[in-house]
Motif scaffolding. Structure first.
Motif, PDB file in Angstrom:
ATOM      1  N   THR A  60       3.489  -0.549  -8.806  1.00  0.00           N
ATOM      2  CA  THR A  60       2.538   0.704  -8.901  1.00  0.00           C
ATOM      3  C   THR A  60       1.179  -0.159  -8.551  1.00  0.00           C
ATOM      4  N   GLU A  61       0.343   0.632  -7.990  1.00  0.00           N
ATOM      5  CA  GLU A  61      -1.142   0.142  -7.741  1.00  0.00           C
ATOM      6  C   GLU A  61      -1.992   1.330  -7.887  1.00  0.00           C
ATOM      7  N   VAL A  62      -3.180   0.993  -8.492  1.00  0.00           N
ATOM      8  CA  VAL A  62      -4.230   1.980  -8.328  1.00  0.00           C
ATOM      9  C   VAL A  62      -5.331   1.763  -7.607  1.00  0.00           C
ATOM     10  N   LYS A 114       9.208  13.162  -8.327  1.00  0.00           N
ATOM     11  CA  LYS A 114      10.423  12.983  -7.660  1.00  0.00           C
ATOM     12  C   LYS A 114       9.756  12.782  -5.941  1.00  0.00           C
ATOM     13  N   ILE A 115      10.512  11.615  -5.612  1.00  0.00           N
ATOM     14  CA  ILE A 115      10.063  11.087  -4.253  1.00  0.00           C
ATOM     15  C   ILE A 115      11.402  11.278  -3.523  1.00  0.00           C
ATOM     16  N   ALA A 116      11.626  11.984  -2.532  1.00  0.00           N
ATOM     17  CA  ALA A 116      12.909  12.199  -1.777  1.00  0.00           C
ATOM     18  C   ALA A 116      14.017  12.441  -2.953  1.00  0.00           C
ATOM     19  N   ASP A 117      14.985  11.869  -2.813  1.00  0.00           N
ATOM     20  CA  ASP A 117      16.045  12.151  -3.892  1.00  0.00           C
ATOM     21  C   ASP A 117      15.949  11.224  -5.228  1.00  0.00           C
ATOM     22  N   PHE A 153      -0.463   4.638  -6.730  1.00  0.00           N
ATOM     23  CA  PHE A 153       0.584   4.769  -5.747  1.00  0.00           C
ATOM     24  C   PHE A 153       1.760   3.931  -6.320  1.00  0.00           C
ATOM     25  N   ILE A 154       2.919   4.358  -5.655  1.00  0.00           N
ATOM     26  CA  ILE A 154       4.199   3.508  -5.965  1.00  0.00           C
ATOM     27  C   ILE A 154       4.639   3.114  -4.765  1.00  0.00           C
ATOM     28  N   ASN A 155       5.198   1.906  -4.592  1.00  0.00           N
ATOM     29  CA  ASN A 155       5.414   1.369  -3.497  1.00  0.00           C
ATOM     30  C   ASN A 155       7.174   1.284  -3.571  1.00  0.00           C
ATOM     31  N   LEU A 156       7.447   1.999  -2.302  1.00  0.00           N
ATOM     32  CA  LEU A 156       9.062   1.873  -2.322  1.00  0.00           C
ATOM     33  C   LEU A 156       9.441   1.220  -1.123  1.00  0.00           C
ATOM     34  N   MET A 178      14.952 -10.588   8.531  1.00  0.00           N
ATOM     35  CA  MET A 178      14.750  -9.234   8.381  1.00  0.00           C
ATOM     36  C   MET A 178      13.524  -8.895   7.779  1.00  0.00           C
ATOM     37  N   ILE A 179      12.634  -7.908   8.184  1.00  0.00           N
ATOM     38  CA  ILE A 179      11.418  -7.581   7.557  1.00  0.00           C
ATOM     39  C   ILE A 179      11.568  -6.324   7.060  1.00  0.00           C
ATOM     40  N   GLN A 180      11.309  -6.338   5.679  1.00  0.00           N
ATOM     41  CA  GLN A 180      11.354  -5.147   4.796  1.00  0.00           C
ATOM     42  C   GLN A 180       9.865  -4.527   4.823  1.00  0.00           C
ATOM     43  N   THR A 181      10.024  -3.063   5.078  1.00  0.00           N
ATOM     44  CA  THR A 181       8.970  -2.212   5.087  1.00  0.00           C
ATOM     45  C   THR A 181       8.600  -1.537   3.719  1.00  0.00           C
ATOM     46  N   ILE A 182       7.303  -1.769   3.187  1.00  0.00           N
ATOM     47  CA  ILE A 182       7.139  -1.174   1.905  1.00  0.00           C
ATOM     48  C   ILE A 182       6.419   0.068   2.225  1.00  0.00           C
ATOM     49  N   THR A 183       6.550   1.230   1.597  1.00  0.00           N
ATOM     50  CA  THR A 183       5.917   2.412   1.873  1.00  0.00           C
ATOM     51  C   THR A 183       5.106   2.930   0.561  1.00  0.00           C
ATOM     52  N   ARG A 184       3.832   2.843   0.813  1.00  0.00           N
ATOM     53  CA  ARG A 184       2.886   3.200  -0.619  1.00  0.00           C
ATOM     54  C   ARG A 184       2.829   4.644  -0.515  1.00  0.00           C
ATOM     55  N   ILE A 185       3.086   5.411  -1.659  1.00  0.00           N
ATOM     56  CA  ILE A 185       3.257   6.791  -1.794  1.00  0.00           C
ATOM     57  C   ILE A 185       2.285   7.153  -2.806  1.00  0.00           C
ATOM     58  N   PRO A 186       0.979   7.977  -2.574  1.00  0.00           N
ATOM     59  CA  PRO A 186       0.248   8.357  -3.695  1.00  0.00           C
ATOM     60  C   PRO A 186       1.245   9.475  -4.665  1.00  0.00           C
ATOM     61  N   VAL A 187       0.715   9.217  -5.989  1.00  0.00           N
ATOM     62  CA  VAL A 187       1.634  10.105  -6.850  1.00  0.00           C
ATOM     63  C   VAL A 187       0.711  10.794  -8.009  1.00  0.00           C
TER      64      VAL A 187
END
Length: 106
Positions: free
Chosen positions: A95-97, A25-28, A103-106, A1-10
């Motif tokens: 986190t990444e800059v 707050k990201i989603a819930d 960015f936060i990786n979810l 199973m491949i896990q997808t990582i979402t990088r979100i700018p915060v």
């Protein structure tokens, strides 16, 4: 199973003050974002694992730890573990800059 990582700018890195917490707050999911004095950025869930809770983004930051503002539990920003003699753990986020954007990786 491949896990997808979402990088979100915060946040803009240069707008974050060292030793301060920021609530996002990201989603819930409520996340506490911290910039420490050496410039590293950390993100963890924004509530203490104590049964009565506490908002971690309002806590005191010292080194790579945050202290729960309600119960003074010392929590590692690196791995989310509560330090002895208390017990518990909160979820952490990578986190990444990139180009001054945090960015936060979810």
């Amino acid at each position: 199973m491949i896990q997808t990582i979402t990088r979100i700018p915060v946040a803009n890195y240069s707008n974050l003050k060292a030793r301060s917490g920021y609530s996002i707050k990201i989603a819930d999911t409520e996340i506490a974002l911290f910039k420490v004095t050496n410039g590293k950025i950390f993100a963890l869930e924004n509530h203490s694992p104590h049964p009565k809770g506490g908002v971690l983004s309002e806590g005191l930051v010292s080194g790579e730890y945050v202290f729960c503002p309600v119960y003074d539990w010392k929590i590692s920003l690196v791995d989310g573990k509560v330090q002895a003699p208390d017990i518990g753990q909160v979820r952490t986020f990578k986190t990444e800059v990139i180009d001054n954007i945090v960015f936060i990786n979810l």
